[in-house]
Design an enzyme around this catalytic site. Structure first.
Site, PDB file in Angstrom:
ATOM      1  N   TYR A 148       6.796   0.482   6.028  1.00 54.03           N
ATOM      2  CA  TYR A 148       5.980   0.272   4.843  1.00 54.03           C
ATOM      3  C   TYR A 148       4.701  -0.431   5.263  1.00 54.03           C
ATOM      4  O   TYR A 148       4.623  -1.016   6.349  1.00 54.03           O
ATOM      5  CB  TYR A 148       6.723  -0.489   3.752  1.00 54.03           C
ATOM      6  CG  TYR A 148       7.360  -1.792   4.162  1.00 54.03           C
ATOM      7  CD1 TYR A 148       6.839  -3.013   3.751  1.00 54.03           C
ATOM      8  CD2 TYR A 148       8.521  -1.810   4.930  1.00 54.03           C
ATOM      9  CE1 TYR A 148       7.429  -4.210   4.097  1.00 54.03           C
ATOM     10  CE2 TYR A 148       9.133  -3.008   5.287  1.00 54.03           C
ATOM     11  CZ  TYR A 148       8.578  -4.206   4.872  1.00 54.03           C
ATOM     12  OH  TYR A 148       9.171  -5.392   5.225  1.00 54.03           O
ATOM     13  N   VAL A 149       3.683  -0.321   4.417  1.00 58.84           N
ATOM     14  CA  VAL A 149       2.363  -0.825   4.765  1.00 58.84           C
ATOM     15  C   VAL A 149       1.879  -1.794   3.690  1.00 58.84           C
ATOM     16  O   VAL A 149       1.920  -1.474   2.502  1.00 58.84           O
ATOM     17  CB  VAL A 149       1.346   0.335   4.929  1.00 58.84           C
ATOM     18  CG1 VAL A 149      -0.013  -0.211   5.348  1.00 58.84           C
ATOM     19  CG2 VAL A 149       1.849   1.357   5.947  1.00 58.84           C
ATOM     20  N   LEU A 205       0.809  -1.219   0.000  1.00 55.12           N
ATOM     21  CA  LEU A 205       0.000   0.000   0.000  1.00 55.12           C
ATOM     22  C   LEU A 205       0.842   1.270   0.000  1.00 55.12           C
ATOM     23  O   LEU A 205       0.567   2.214  -0.717  1.00 55.12           O
ATOM     24  CB  LEU A 205      -0.912   0.025   1.243  1.00 55.12           C
ATOM     25  CG  LEU A 205      -2.135  -0.882   1.244  1.00 55.12           C
ATOM     26  CD1 LEU A 205      -2.861  -0.771   2.571  1.00 55.12           C
ATOM     27  CD2 LEU A 205      -3.080  -0.533   0.099  1.00 55.12           C
ATOM     28  N   ASP A 211       2.318  15.532  15.358  1.00 54.15           N
ATOM     29  CA  ASP A 211       2.524  15.495  13.905  1.00 54.15           C
ATOM     30  C   ASP A 211       1.184  15.402  13.173  1.00 54.15           C
ATOM     31  O   ASP A 211       1.007  14.588  12.270  1.00 54.15           O
ATOM     32  CB  ASP A 211       3.426  14.323  13.516  1.00 54.15           C
ATOM     33  CG  ASP A 211       4.007  14.487  12.107  1.00 54.15           C
ATOM     34  OD1 ASP A 211       4.117  15.640  11.635  1.00 54.15           O
ATOM     35  OD2 ASP A 211       4.341  13.466  11.477  1.00 54.15           O
ATOM     36  N   GLU A 219       4.922   3.183   1.359  1.00 60.91           N
ATOM     37  CA  GLU A 219       6.289   2.989   1.813  1.00 60.91           C
ATOM     38  C   GLU A 219       6.862   4.313   2.273  1.00 60.91           C
ATOM     39  O   GLU A 219       6.699   5.346   1.613  1.00 60.91           O
ATOM     40  CB  GLU A 219       7.144   2.420   0.680  1.00 60.91           C
ATOM     41  CG  GLU A 219       8.543   2.037   1.091  1.00 60.91           C
ATOM     42  CD  GLU A 219       9.289   1.322  -0.019  1.00 60.91           C
ATOM     43  OE1 GLU A 219      10.529   1.248   0.056  1.00 60.91           O
ATOM     44  OE2 GLU A 219       8.634   0.829  -0.954  1.00 60.91           O
ATOM     45  N   GLY A 220       7.522   4.312   3.441  1.00 58.36           N
ATOM     46  CA  GLY A 220       8.140   5.523   3.969  1.00 58.36           C
ATOM     47  C   GLY A 220       9.612   5.276   4.227  1.00 58.36           C
ATOM     48  O   GLY A 220      10.196   4.300   3.756  1.00 58.36           O
ATOM     49  N   GLY A 221      10.223   6.176   5.000  1.00 58.97           N
ATOM     50  CA  GLY A 221      11.647   6.072   5.271  1.00 58.97           C
ATOM     51  C   GLY A 221      12.013   4.836   6.084  1.00 58.97           C
ATOM     52  O   GLY A 221      12.957   4.120   5.766  1.00 58.97           O
ATOM     53  N   PHE A 222      11.243   4.571   7.145  1.00 60.89           N
ATOM     54  CA  PHE A 222      11.561   3.466   8.028  1.00 60.89           C
ATOM     55  C   PHE A 222      10.392   2.483   8.186  1.00 60.89           C
ATOM     56  O   PHE A 222      10.421   1.625   9.049  1.00 60.89           O
ATOM     57  CB  PHE A 222      11.964   3.990   9.416  1.00 60.89           C
ATOM     58  CG  PHE A 222      13.185   4.854   9.382  1.00 60.89           C
ATOM     59  CD1 PHE A 222      14.440   4.291   9.215  1.00 60.89           C
ATOM     60  CD2 PHE A 222      13.087   6.228   9.498  1.00 60.89           C
ATOM     61  CE1 PHE A 222      15.582   5.078   9.179  1.00 60.89           C
ATOM     62  CE2 PHE A 222      14.220   7.031   9.458  1.00 60.89           C
ATOM     63  CZ  PHE A 222      15.468   6.453   9.294  1.00 60.89           C
TER      64      PHE A 222
END
Length: 320
Positions: A48-49, A41, A163, A43-46
């Site tokens: 993912y989904v 679904l 945030d 993806e980020g820096g550290f």
């Protein structure tokens, strides 16, 4: 970061007494319940989904996997899990299950979350912008009230989100907002005693609080002050602005490479083309106050939103 395409791993040691099994059919088991991998679904820096489907209930879930590079990373993931478990509120995303997976000397934290098909508030606003459309004021107030309710629940427990932004608000099919990504949450009230503590908090904010939604007091933290939950109120104002104008108030400042830290010291400017009610514009101006001591708390904001809902226009607003 590569996706777990085949999910063909066996005998994975699991912590916290939870059972996990990965087999060649592309399934995982958490808490003795099997889930089938569907697709990636996000993806980020550290992290993912993945989208997974419950073998028994047939429901879809979002499986968030956080890479824990060190002990500190593992503790941060543990904190995110604990934050989810503190809250049982219709406007805060719930945690279905969780575990830690140790693989090849590395640790991943797995958070099984409800899958919200409609996606984030930001994705909804982007679609409106692409169509040169706008969100009706009634809808803005409905969604915003839910965001405020979720934030109130967080503040009442003595925490702050830190945030809040449109990408961290999910919307279900009924436009019910759910606050997500609780990894930056910490105690609402932080007493700063000295320059070293001030720099520590400032550095932390630079890493964890999105720059164009970050409260002014987090850019240059004073050596003796109190940071409290009103950092969220500022971010809340930025979210409201984004719902009205379809972009954050400081998105362009950041994209141009100008100083956001300097820009947030000045009163927010609402474009003259904005055709929403005077009441809604006044609410926005009341929330986005640079001095945190003059910024309202969440109860005041929620009261104002409820008052506006009693007299809000039911028709589609003009183009923003």
């Amino acid at each position: 970061m590569t996706a777990l395409k085949s999910l063909v791993l066996n005998n994975v040691p699991v912590k916290m007494g939870q059972t996990l099994c990965i087999c060649s059919r592309g399934s995982i088991t958490i808490d003795n319940k099997k889930y089938y991998f569907v697709q990636k679904l996000d993806e980020g820096g550290f992290s993912y989904v993945d989208l997974v489907e419950g073998a028994k209930d047939g429901r879809f879930y979002a499986l968030k996997k956080i890479l824990c590079h060190d002990r500190e990373g593992r503790q941060e993931a543990q904190t995110e899990m604990e934050m989810h478990q503190i809250f049982n509120h219709p406007n805060v995303l719930s945690l279905v299950a969780h575990t830690f997976v140790d693989r090849g000397g590395k640790t991943e934290a797995w958070l099984l979350l409800p899958y919200i098909r409609k996606g984030s508030l930001w994705s909804v606003l982007e679609k409106l912008r692409d169509k040169a459309s706008s969100m009706p004021e009634k809808q803005i107030l409905q969604i915003f009230r839910g965001i405020c309710s979720g934030l109130k629940a967080i503040h009442e427990k003595g925490y702050a989100h830190r945030d809040l932004k449109p990408t961290n608000v999910l919307l279900d099919e009924d436009d019910r907002p759910l606050l997500m990504d609780l990894g930056s949450m910490n105690r609402a009230r932080i007493e700063v005693r000295g320059t070293r503590e001030a720099m520590t908090i400032q550095d932390w904010a630079a890493q964890r609080c999105t720059i164009s939604y970050r409260a002014p007091e987090l850019f240059n933290v004073e050596s003796h002050c109190i940071i409290d939950e009103r950092t969220d109120i500022w971010s809340l104002g930025c979210v409201l602005y984004c719902m009205m104008i379809l972009e954050g108030p400081y998105d362009m400042v950041f994209q141009k490479g100008d100083s956001v830290a300097l820009a947030v010291q000045n009163p927010v400017t609402i474009p003259q083309s904005c055709s929403y009610s005077e009441g809604l514009q006044m609410l926005l101006s009341s929330i986005m106050v640079s001095n945190p001591q003059e910024r309202p708390n969440i109860n005041w904001v929620l009261d104002q939103v409820q008052d506006l809902q009693t007299c809000s226009p039911n028709t589609q607003t003009n183009m923003v």
